[in-house]
Design a protein around this motif. Structure first.
Motif, PDB file in Angstrom:
ATOM      1  N   ASN A   1       5.213 -17.467  -7.500  1.00 22.64           N
ATOM      2  CA  ASN A   1       4.993 -17.535  -8.939  1.00 22.64           C
ATOM      3  C   ASN A   1       3.706 -18.319  -9.241  1.00 22.64           C
ATOM      4  O   ASN A   1       2.867 -17.881 -10.031  1.00 22.64           O
ATOM      5  CB  ASN A   1       6.207 -18.206  -9.594  1.00 22.64           C
ATOM      6  CG  ASN A   1       6.103 -18.281 -11.100  1.00 22.64           C
ATOM      7  OD1 ASN A   1       5.278 -19.010 -11.625  1.00 22.64           O
ATOM      8  ND2 ASN A   1       6.952 -17.537 -11.791  1.00 22.64           N
ATOM      9  N   GLU A   2       3.556 -19.433  -8.557  1.00 22.93           N
ATOM     10  CA  GLU A   2       2.374 -20.285  -8.767  1.00 22.93           C
ATOM     11  C   GLU A   2       1.100 -19.581  -8.328  1.00 22.93           C
ATOM     12  O   GLU A   2       0.077 -19.620  -9.033  1.00 22.93           O
ATOM     13  CB  GLU A   2       2.554 -21.583  -7.993  1.00 22.93           C
ATOM     14  CG  GLU A   2       1.397 -22.561  -8.145  1.00 22.93           C
ATOM     15  CD  GLU A   2       1.580 -23.797  -7.286  1.00 22.93           C
ATOM     16  OE1 GLU A   2       0.591 -24.535  -7.105  1.00 22.93           O
ATOM     17  OE2 GLU A   2       2.696 -24.008  -6.785  1.00 22.93           O
ATOM     18  N   ASN A   3       1.146 -18.927  -7.174  1.00 26.54           N
ATOM     19  CA  ASN A   3      -0.047 -18.251  -6.661  1.00 26.54           C
ATOM     20  C   ASN A   3      -0.472 -17.106  -7.571  1.00 26.54           C
ATOM     21  O   ASN A   3      -1.660 -16.910  -7.836  1.00 26.54           O
ATOM     22  CB  ASN A   3       0.218 -17.719  -5.251  1.00 26.54           C
ATOM     23  CG  ASN A   3       0.366 -18.818  -4.235  1.00 26.54           C
ATOM     24  OD1 ASN A   3      -0.143 -19.935  -4.427  1.00 26.54           O
ATOM     25  ND2 ASN A   3       1.065 -18.536  -3.139  1.00 26.54           N
ATOM     26  N   SER A   4       0.503 -16.315  -8.032  1.00 24.55           N
ATOM     27  CA  SER A   4       0.167 -15.185  -8.899  1.00 24.55           C
ATOM     28  C   SER A   4      -0.346 -15.665 -10.257  1.00 24.55           C
ATOM     29  O   SER A   4      -1.242 -15.045 -10.846  1.00 24.55           O
ATOM     30  CB  SER A   4       1.383 -14.275  -9.080  1.00 24.55           C
ATOM     31  OG  SER A   4       2.466 -14.990  -9.646  1.00 24.55           O
ATOM     32  N   GLN A   5       0.208 -16.782 -10.743  1.00 28.29           N
ATOM     33  CA  GLN A   5      -0.240 -17.300 -12.038  1.00 28.29           C
ATOM     34  C   GLN A   5      -1.654 -17.864 -11.956  1.00 28.29           C
ATOM     35  O   GLN A   5      -2.358 -17.935 -12.959  1.00 28.29           O
ATOM     36  CB  GLN A   5       0.718 -18.385 -12.542  1.00 28.29           C
ATOM     37  CG  GLN A   5       0.524 -18.708 -14.014  1.00 28.29           C
ATOM     38  CD  GLN A   5       1.682 -19.481 -14.598  1.00 28.29           C
ATOM     39  OE1 GLN A   5       2.473 -20.086 -13.875  1.00 28.29           O
ATOM     40  NE2 GLN A   5       1.802 -19.463 -15.913  1.00 28.29           N
ATOM     41  N   ALA A   6      -2.060 -18.269 -10.751  1.00 28.12           N
ATOM     42  CA  ALA A   6      -3.426 -18.765 -10.575  1.00 28.12           C
ATOM     43  C   ALA A   6      -4.442 -17.640 -10.720  1.00 28.12           C
ATOM     44  O   ALA A   6      -5.623 -17.893 -10.976  1.00 28.12           O
ATOM     45  CB  ALA A   6      -3.572 -19.427  -9.209  1.00 28.12           C
ATOM     46  N   LEU A   7      -3.974 -16.388 -10.577  1.00 27.69           N
ATOM     47  CA  LEU A   7      -4.877 -15.247 -10.645  1.00 27.69           C
ATOM     48  C   LEU A   7      -4.754 -14.470 -11.943  1.00 27.69           C
ATOM     49  O   LEU A   7      -5.714 -13.817 -12.373  1.00 27.69           O
ATOM     50  CB  LEU A   7      -4.614 -14.294  -9.472  1.00 27.69           C
ATOM     51  CG  LEU A   7      -4.617 -14.894  -8.060  1.00 27.69           C
ATOM     52  CD1 LEU A   7      -4.421 -13.791  -7.020  1.00 27.69           C
ATOM     53  CD2 LEU A   7      -5.903 -15.639  -7.787  1.00 27.69           C
ATOM     54  N   TYR A   8      -3.568 -14.496 -12.555  1.00 30.70           N
ATOM     55  CA  TYR A   8      -3.310 -13.693 -13.744  1.00 30.70           C
ATOM     56  C   TYR A   8      -2.687 -14.554 -14.833  1.00 30.70           C
ATOM     57  O   TYR A   8      -2.142 -15.631 -14.566  1.00 30.70           O
ATOM     58  CB  TYR A   8      -2.390 -12.509 -13.396  1.00 30.70           C
ATOM     59  CG  TYR A   8      -2.990 -11.577 -12.371  1.00 30.70           C
ATOM     60  CD1 TYR A   8      -3.874 -10.574 -12.768  1.00 30.70           C
ATOM     61  CD2 TYR A   8      -2.686 -11.707 -11.023  1.00 30.70           C
ATOM     62  CE1 TYR A   8      -4.440  -9.714 -11.826  1.00 30.70           C
ATOM     63  CE2 TYR A   8      -3.247 -10.849 -10.073  1.00 30.70           C
ATOM     64  CZ  TYR A   8      -4.125  -9.861 -10.485  1.00 30.70           C
ATOM     65  OH  TYR A   8      -4.678  -9.020  -9.555  1.00 30.70           O
ATOM     66  N   ASP A   9      -2.761 -14.056 -16.044  1.00 31.60           N
ATOM     67  CA  ASP A   9      -2.225 -14.806 -17.176  1.00 31.60           C
ATOM     68  C   ASP A   9      -0.729 -15.000 -17.058  1.00 31.60           C
ATOM     69  O   ASP A   9      -0.193 -16.054 -17.425  1.00 31.60           O
ATOM     70  CB  ASP A   9      -2.547 -14.074 -18.488  1.00 31.60           C
ATOM     71  CG  ASP A   9      -4.044 -14.032 -18.756  1.00 31.60           C
ATOM     72  OD1 ASP A   9      -4.754 -14.953 -18.262  1.00 31.60           O
ATOM     73  OD2 ASP A   9      -4.506 -13.092 -19.414  1.00 31.60           O
ATOM     74  N   GLU A  10      -0.038 -13.969 -16.581  1.00 35.93           N
ATOM     75  CA  GLU A  10       1.410 -14.054 -16.437  1.00 35.93           C
ATOM     76  C   GLU A  10       1.786 -14.130 -14.964  1.00 35.93           C
ATOM     77  O   GLU A  10       1.215 -13.415 -14.138  1.00 35.93           O
ATOM     78  CB  GLU A  10       2.085 -12.841 -17.081  1.00 35.93           C
ATOM     79  CG  GLU A  10       1.872 -12.747 -18.581  1.00 35.93           C
ATOM     80  CD  GLU A  10       2.589 -11.560 -19.182  1.00 35.93           C
ATOM     81  OE1 GLU A  10       3.518 -11.032 -18.522  1.00 35.93           O
ATOM     82  OE2 GLU A  10       2.224 -11.147 -20.290  1.00 35.93           O
ATOM     83  N   PRO A  11       2.730 -14.978 -14.606  1.00 35.09           N
ATOM     84  CA  PRO A  11       3.112 -15.113 -13.197  1.00 35.09           C
ATOM     85  C   PRO A  11       3.868 -13.876 -12.717  1.00 35.09           C
ATOM     86  O   PRO A  11       4.521 -13.187 -13.490  1.00 35.09           O
ATOM     87  CB  PRO A  11       4.014 -16.344 -13.179  1.00 35.09           C
ATOM     88  CG  PRO A  11       4.605 -16.378 -14.552  1.00 35.09           C
ATOM     89  CD  PRO A  11       3.523 -15.867 -15.472  1.00 35.09           C
ATOM     90  N   GLY A  12       3.755 -13.618 -11.429  1.00 30.60           N
ATOM     91  CA  GLY A  12       4.528 -12.539 -10.819  1.00 30.60           C
ATOM     92  C   GLY A  12       5.829 -13.076 -10.248  1.00 30.60           C
ATOM     93  O   GLY A  12       6.115 -14.279 -10.312  1.00 30.60           O
ATOM     94  N   ASN A  13       6.610 -12.198  -9.702  1.00 26.94           N
ATOM     95  CA  ASN A  13       7.922 -12.584  -9.177  1.00 26.94           C
ATOM     96  C   ASN A  13       8.113 -12.095  -7.746  1.00 26.94           C
ATOM     97  O   ASN A  13       7.745 -10.966  -7.407  1.00 26.94           O
ATOM     98  CB  ASN A  13       9.044 -11.997 -10.043  1.00 26.94           C
ATOM     99  CG  ASN A  13       9.065 -12.591 -11.442  1.00 26.94           C
ATOM    100  OD1 ASN A  13       8.976 -13.811 -11.604  1.00 26.94           O
ATOM    101  ND2 ASN A  13       9.155 -11.747 -12.445  1.00 26.94           N
TER     102      ASN A  13
END
Length: 580
Positions: A438-450
């Motif tokens: 979640n943290e890694n995806s949010q570092a790249l995009y506005d919304e976190p991934g799962n």
């Protein structure tokens, strides 16, 4: 952590690594990347050499083996708290020589007569598995995590390795994917191993069921009905066999009976002839009588004729002679009739004796049989037994299949129960993985991934999702976020501390996300003490999107070019073998 990679041949471009971000930069000056049978600068070659040093089979790597026969590759890395150097030569790839302190290693190395410390490649892989992933020996597990499969998530090579976060090559088996990802995520991988065993049993059961259906072509009920019929026929034949008495002179008796039958027929025919002849004789005797001589005299007297005495005397003599003839004929017929009666009596006695004897023989033949007949009957009993056993075997197969299906269904239910229980027990571990993704995806995009982890009766089911994931670039960033999460998890367990990505990871990725990914990987590497190494083509550098003060040049560990052969990783260009 990997500190350095080099070779004994000075043409090779040695490279040193450090914690945080490490970049292998390829300056593209020619269109060689479009020629799929010729290497370019050598980014992929360098990654293949890393795999070679980490125990990969040489024939699985795209390396020019003939040109590298005299080459030796070296890797300096940390293992189990010790920094050591491993050397592996192309000409003798089964042996890995070790330089450094080996006293703390979990598997003791060997030493040759010259004092060279070495591992056989299988032992080297086992050592790497224990030191980098804390792999424990699981003697009871048919399927277990392997070092080569695990490390391939941290050193993905080839375009197929960047299509699915949970696979490091396209045709990776489902069980290998489940087991290794469960292990890396801190889940109970033994359940994934058990799930594969259940799948194998289920597959074998389906194949057997199909074979049985093709071979039997009947239902269990139809087979049971046939079984009952055959058992009844077998009982009848078995009873006949039990009561069967073999007479040693059966054939001789049979011939005697046939001979007696012929004799009886002959005697009966002769008796019939005798009886008919007797009837004629008796009828002749009864009809035989003396002639009336007085009627002649009376006729002549009435006519007025008188016989002389001499004539009368002749007539009397004639009458006496004729009377004697009639008498003699009668006596002859009576004698012949008496003789015929005696013959008939004797014939009837012979017929009766022959009939009695034949009856005795037939009675004996009725209660006994020939050895040939016994053998034939015995063979029929054996055939029926075989037929019955075949039917029973088919019925047993159908029952076994039904039981196997029940057992598999029960195993799946039990496995899902265990998975769900352990899923709850390992909540802390997988929640950490979910949080890091979640943290890694949010570092790249506005919304976190799962990161999604489900338990099913078929084992674990993994998935990741990021908004706009239909985009090729976002799909690649799923893998980036997942791999970065894996190395973070492993650092929490004091495990592997390096992650390699080929330039394929950034194909189709938006420039801003590329910049964010590189900066995020560097920050995470420093925080968690691991190294992130990626290959980049010069035209992929998102210079305008880096944060202020972030200079990519500081992280470039090696620059490769494709304009001249000596500027490539190996110092020469080579033709790759075409895939057939």
């Amino acid at each position: 952590m990997i500190h350095k990679i080099w070779a004994n041949d000075k043409q090779f471009k040695a490279v040193e690594f450090s914690a945080g971000l490490n970049v292998i930069l390829a300056e593209r000056t020619l269109e060689s990347g479009q020629k799929d049978t010729r290497n370019g600068a050598g980014k992929t070659t360098l990654l293949n050499i890393v795999h070679f040093c980490l125990g990969a089979d040489l024939h699985r790597l795209s390396l020019p083996k003939d040109e590298l026969q005299d080459w030796e590759f070296y890797i300096c890395l940390d293992l189990c708290g010790t920094t050591l150097t491993a050397k592996r030569s192309v000409s003798n790839a089964k042996i890995i020589e070790i330089i450094g302190d080996v006293s703390n290693l979990l598997i003791a190395p060997e030493k040759d007569s010259e004092g060279v410390i070495f591992y056989k490649n299988d032992d080297w892989r086992n050592l790497l598995g224990k030191c980098l992933f804390r792999i424990q020996d699981e003697a009871s597990a048919k399927y277990a995590p392997s070092f080569r499969s695990l490390v391939s998530y941290f050193t993905r090579k080839g375009a197929d390795a960047y299509t699915d976060p949970f696979k490091h090559f396209r045709n990776q088996k489902a069980y290998d994917m489940q087991i290794n990802n469960a292990f890396l995520l801190g889940l109970n991988w033994l359940h994934a191993s058990e799930a594969q065993e259940i799948r194998e049993k289920e597959s074998a059961t389906k194949a057997l069921n199909a074979a049985i259906k093709a071979g039997i072509g009947a239902t269990q009920g139809e087979l049971e009905a046939e079984r009952v019929r055959i058992e009844r026929e077998l009982k009848q034949k078995s009873d006949a066999l039990k009561s069967f008495n073999v007479h040693p002179q059966y054939k001789e008796l049979q011939d005697q009976a046939n001979q007696l039958t012929g004799e009886i027929h002959d005697l009966t025919n002769k008796a019939l002839m005798f009886r008919r002849k007797l009837e004629r004789y008796e009828r002749a005797v009864s009809e035989e009588h003396m002639p009336d001589s007085g009627s002649v005299e009376k006729l002549f007297l009435e006519a007025g004729v008188h016989f002389a005495d001499s004539i009368k005397r002749s007539l009397d003599e004639a009458k006496g002679f004729h009377k004697a003839i009639v008498q003699n004929r009668k006596l002859f017929l009576e004698a012949e009739a008496s003789q015929l009666k005696n013959k008939l009596s004797s014939s009837d006695a012979s017929i009766k004796a022959a009939c009695d004897k034949r009856a005795d023989i037939l009675k004996l033949l009725e209660t006994h049989g020939a050895l040939e007949e016994f053998s034939i009957l015995q063979e029929r009993v054996i055939e029926k037994k075989s037929e019955l056993e075949a039917i029973k075997s088919r019925i047993a197969d159908i029952r076994d299949i039904a039981q196997h299906k029940k057992d598999i269904k029960a195993s799946k239910i039990e496995l899902e129960t265990k998975l769900q229980r352990d899923y709850e027990q390992s909540r802390t571990d997988w929640e950490s993985a979910v949080s890091l993704f979640n943290e890694n995806s949010q570092a790249l995009y506005d919304e976190p991934g799962n990161l999604i982890i489900n338990t099913t009766d078929n084992g674990y089911k993994f998935d990741v999702e990021i908004n706009k994931s239909s985009s090729e670039g976002v799909g690649k960033m799923k893998i980036f976020c997942y791999d970065l999460m894996l190395v973070e998890l492993m650092r929490q367990r004091d495990g592997i501390d390096f992650l390699f990505h080929d330039s394929s990871i950034f194909d189709g990725v938006d420039s801003r996300q590329r910049a964010l990914a590189l900066m995020h990987a560097h920050r995470k590497g420093l925080e968690c003490n691991f190294q992130y190494t990626c290959a980049l083509n010069s035209d992929m550098i998102p210079s305008d999107d880096f944060a202020e003060g972030f200079e990519l040049d500081k992280f470039v560990r090696l620059t490769l070019k494709d304009q001249k052969p000596e500027d490539a990783a190996l110092g020469f260009h080579f033709e790759l073998a075409k895939k057939v």
